[in-house]
Design a protein around this motif. Structure first.
Motif, PDB file in Angstrom:
ATOM      1  N   ARG A  88       0.904  -1.021   0.145  1.00  0.00           N
ATOM      2  CA  ARG A  88      -0.121  -0.057   0.208  1.00  0.00           C
ATOM      3  C   ARG A  88       0.903   1.260   0.009  1.00  0.00           C
ATOM      4  O   ARG A  88       0.451   2.122  -0.590  1.00  0.00           O
ATOM      5  CB  ARG A  88      -0.921  -0.108   0.965  1.00  0.00           C
ATOM      6  CG  ARG A  88      -2.034  -1.034   0.972  1.00  0.00           C
ATOM      7  CD  ARG A  88      -3.182  -1.189   2.073  1.00  0.00           C
ATOM      8  NE  ARG A  88      -4.240  -2.282   1.817  1.00  0.00           N
ATOM      9  CZ  ARG A  88      -5.330  -2.042   2.438  1.00  0.00           C
ATOM     10  NH1 ARG A  88      -5.418  -1.002   3.407  1.00  0.00           N
ATOM     11  NH2 ARG A  88      -6.137  -2.831   2.083  1.00  0.00           N
ATOM     12  N   VAL A  91       1.903   1.687  -3.646  1.00  0.00           N
ATOM     13  CA  VAL A  91       0.940   2.281  -4.371  1.00  0.00           C
ATOM     14  C   VAL A  91       0.690   3.687  -3.988  1.00  0.00           C
ATOM     15  O   VAL A  91       0.488   4.729  -4.697  1.00  0.00           O
ATOM     16  CB  VAL A  91      -0.424   1.822  -4.311  1.00  0.00           C
ATOM     17  CG1 VAL A  91      -1.732   2.369  -4.777  1.00  0.00           C
ATOM     18  CG2 VAL A  91      -0.125   0.238  -4.883  1.00  0.00           C
ATOM     19  N   ASP A  92       0.586   4.358  -2.773  1.00  0.00           N
ATOM     20  CA  ASP A  92       0.387   5.654  -2.453  1.00  0.00           C
ATOM     21  C   ASP A  92       1.688   6.441  -2.768  1.00  0.00           C
ATOM     22  O   ASP A  92       1.222   7.506  -3.264  1.00  0.00           O
ATOM     23  CB  ASP A  92       0.372   5.664  -0.935  1.00  0.00           C
ATOM     24  CG  ASP A  92      -0.802   4.907  -0.292  1.00  0.00           C
ATOM     25  OD1 ASP A  92      -1.936   4.943  -1.042  1.00  0.00           O
ATOM     26  OD2 ASP A  92      -1.135   4.975   0.955  1.00  0.00           O
ATOM     27  N   ASN A  95       2.386   6.555  -9.246  1.00  0.00           N
ATOM     28  CA  ASN A  95       1.033   6.607  -9.915  1.00  0.00           C
ATOM     29  C   ASN A  95       0.833   5.859 -11.014  1.00  0.00           C
ATOM     30  O   ASN A  95      -0.236   5.822 -11.675  1.00  0.00           O
ATOM     31  CB  ASN A  95       1.106   8.106 -10.515  1.00  0.00           C
ATOM     32  CG  ASN A  95       2.442   8.698 -11.243  1.00  0.00           C
ATOM     33  OD1 ASN A  95       2.942   7.510 -11.709  1.00  0.00           O
ATOM     34  ND2 ASN A  95       2.521   9.853 -11.464  1.00  0.00           N
ATOM     35  N   THR A 115      -2.793  -5.584  -4.183  1.00  0.00           N
ATOM     36  CA  THR A 115      -1.949  -4.472  -4.327  1.00  0.00           C
ATOM     37  C   THR A 115      -2.652  -3.903  -5.670  1.00  0.00           C
ATOM     38  O   THR A 115      -3.214  -2.653  -5.527  1.00  0.00           O
ATOM     39  CB  THR A 115      -0.757  -4.590  -4.890  1.00  0.00           C
ATOM     40  OG1 THR A 115       0.235  -5.354  -3.814  1.00  0.00           O
ATOM     41  CG2 THR A 115      -0.046  -3.445  -5.107  1.00  0.00           C
ATOM     42  N   TYR A 118      -5.946  -2.472  -4.255  1.00  0.00           N
ATOM     43  CA  TYR A 118      -5.476  -1.182  -3.260  1.00  0.00           C
ATOM     44  C   TYR A 118      -5.490  -0.075  -4.547  1.00  0.00           C
ATOM     45  O   TYR A 118      -6.010   0.988  -4.428  1.00  0.00           O
ATOM     46  CB  TYR A 118      -4.666  -1.231  -2.565  1.00  0.00           C
ATOM     47  CG  TYR A 118      -4.351  -0.317  -1.776  1.00  0.00           C
ATOM     48  CD1 TYR A 118      -5.161   0.198  -0.557  1.00  0.00           C
ATOM     49  CD2 TYR A 118      -3.286   0.716  -1.999  1.00  0.00           C
ATOM     50  CE1 TYR A 118      -4.906   1.491  -0.149  1.00  0.00           C
ATOM     51  CE2 TYR A 118      -2.971   1.999  -1.376  1.00  0.00           C
ATOM     52  CZ  TYR A 118      -3.926   2.300  -0.364  1.00  0.00           C
ATOM     53  OH  TYR A 118      -3.738   3.335   0.588  1.00  0.00           O
ATOM     54  N   ALA A 119      -4.715  -0.209  -5.506  1.00  0.00           N
ATOM     55  CA  ALA A 119      -4.396   0.594  -6.709  1.00  0.00           C
ATOM     56  C   ALA A 119      -5.786   1.194  -7.381  1.00  0.00           C
ATOM     57  O   ALA A 119      -5.831   2.218  -7.751  1.00  0.00           O
ATOM     58  CB  ALA A 119      -3.541   0.005  -7.695  1.00  0.00           C
ATOM     59  N   ARG A 120      -6.539   0.327  -7.637  1.00  0.00           N
ATOM     60  CA  ARG A 120      -8.158   0.480  -8.108  1.00  0.00           C
ATOM     61  C   ARG A 120      -8.510   1.403  -7.188  1.00  0.00           C
ATOM     62  O   ARG A 120      -9.206   2.498  -7.561  1.00  0.00           O
ATOM     63  CB  ARG A 120      -8.721  -0.706  -8.262  1.00  0.00           C
ATOM     64  CG  ARG A 120      -8.286  -1.662  -9.534  1.00  0.00           C
ATOM     65  CD  ARG A 120      -9.239  -2.766  -9.650  1.00  0.00           C
ATOM     66  NE  ARG A 120      -8.641  -3.737 -10.873  1.00  0.00           N
ATOM     67  CZ  ARG A 120      -8.621  -5.088 -10.816  1.00  0.00           C
ATOM     68  NH1 ARG A 120      -9.202  -5.621  -9.792  1.00  0.00           N
ATOM     69  NH2 ARG A 120      -8.270  -5.420 -11.714  1.00  0.00           N
ATOM     70  N   MET A 121      -8.688   1.143  -5.799  1.00  0.00           N
ATOM     71  CA  MET A 121      -9.250   2.057  -5.004  1.00  0.00           C
ATOM     72  C   MET A 121      -8.982   3.377  -4.970  1.00  0.00           C
ATOM     73  O   MET A 121      -9.415   4.468  -4.709  1.00  0.00           O
ATOM     74  CB  MET A 121      -9.165   1.350  -3.432  1.00  0.00           C
ATOM     75  CG  MET A 121     -10.368   1.920  -2.566  1.00  0.00           C
ATOM     76  SD  MET A 121     -10.182   0.795  -1.099  1.00  0.00           S
ATOM     77  CE  MET A 121      -8.622   1.038  -0.399  1.00  0.00           C
ATOM     78  N   ARG A 122      -7.228   3.450  -5.161  1.00  0.00           N
ATOM     79  CA  ARG A 122      -6.708   4.891  -4.998  1.00  0.00           C
ATOM     80  C   ARG A 122      -6.827   5.601  -6.490  1.00  0.00           C
ATOM     81  O   ARG A 122      -5.702   6.631  -6.697  1.00  0.00           O
ATOM     82  CB  ARG A 122      -5.188   4.535  -4.610  1.00  0.00           C
ATOM     83  CG  ARG A 122      -5.166   3.898  -3.274  1.00  0.00           C
ATOM     84  CD  ARG A 122      -5.612   5.023  -2.283  1.00  0.00           C
ATOM     85  NE  ARG A 122      -4.473   5.926  -2.126  1.00  0.00           N
ATOM     86  CZ  ARG A 122      -4.637   7.266  -1.647  1.00  0.00           C
ATOM     87  NH1 ARG A 122      -5.800   7.596  -1.166  1.00  0.00           N
ATOM     88  NH2 ARG A 122      -3.666   8.162  -1.434  1.00  0.00           N
ATOM     89  N   CYS A 123      -7.407   4.958  -7.429  1.00  0.00           N
ATOM     90  CA  CYS A 123      -7.407   5.461  -8.745  1.00  0.00           C
ATOM     91  C   CYS A 123      -6.241   5.529  -9.517  1.00  0.00           C
ATOM     92  O   CYS A 123      -5.974   6.629 -10.226  1.00  0.00           O
ATOM     93  CB  CYS A 123      -8.164   6.702  -8.634  1.00  0.00           C
ATOM     94  SG  CYS A 123     -10.033   6.477  -8.307  1.00  0.00           S
ATOM     95  N   ARG A 124      -5.361   4.570  -9.430  1.00  0.00           N
ATOM     96  CA  ARG A 124      -4.062   4.545  -9.962  1.00  0.00           C
ATOM     97  C   ARG A 124      -4.279   3.827 -11.520  1.00  0.00           C
ATOM     98  O   ARG A 124      -4.845   3.010 -11.775  1.00  0.00           O
ATOM     99  CB  ARG A 124      -2.940   3.725  -9.202  1.00  0.00           C
ATOM    100  CG  ARG A 124      -2.542   4.470  -7.808  1.00  0.00           C
ATOM    101  CD  ARG A 124      -2.036   5.719  -8.052  1.00  0.00           C
ATOM    102  NE  ARG A 124      -1.477   6.070  -6.818  1.00  0.00           N
ATOM    103  CZ  ARG A 124      -2.098   7.001  -5.956  1.00  0.00           C
ATOM    104  NH1 ARG A 124      -3.235   7.664  -6.451  1.00  0.00           N
ATOM    105  NH2 ARG A 124      -1.430   7.368  -4.549  1.00  0.00           N
TER     106      ARG A 124
END
Length: 142
Positions: A88, A91-92, A95, A115, A118-124
């Motif tokens: 995480r 990912v944070d 980009n 991972t 989580y990247a989907r949730m963070r719109c990466r």
């Protein structure tokens, strides 16, 4: 990584590197993470900064020495942390996620798929490079 997956990963990495200065984040785990370190571009497309994020691995010092050897301008070895926490954090910090799963389908759990979720949730922007070399892209490219 499979041979065709490694080639596709290197091509995608070179494509992104050619856009300009970049940082490379790596989990230093045995398997695709360590293989990815050998694919890091050198010459004019090498990263300005490589971040190594160990999760209890003994490989981080070897990886750091390798990265310094090919000329990264800066190498940071982050403190050891639990694998999901580390994933995480990567990912944070980034980009784009280049994911290289072991299997040809998504799993409900596991390091790579946790991972990716989580990247989907963070719109990466996510590029999943499958074992057969095909690529699935999600999200807007930066």
């Amino acid at each position: 990584m499979t041979d065709v997956q490694r080639v596709a990963f290197e091509e995608r990495l070179w494509l992104h590197a050619a856009k300009g200065p970049f940082e490379f984040h790596n989990g230093v785990a045995v398997g695709a993470d360590l293989e990815a370190l050998y694919a890091i571009p050198n010459g004019k497309h090498r990263p300005e900064h490589v971040h190594l994020w160990p999760a209890g691995s003994t490989h981080e010092q070897q990886a750091a020495a390798f990265v310094r050897g090919y000329g990264a301008l800066q190498v940071t070895v982050h403190p050891t942390m639990a694998a999901m926490t580390r994933d995480r954090a990567m990912v944070d910090a980034g980009n784009i996620l280049l994911a290289t799963p072991f299997e040809m389908r998504e799993a409900l759990y596991g390091g790579t798929w946790g991972t990716v979720a989580y990247a989907r949730m963070r719109c990466r922007h996510i590029e999943t490079i499958w074992p057969d070399g095909t690529i699935r892209m999600e999200g807007e490219a930066p």
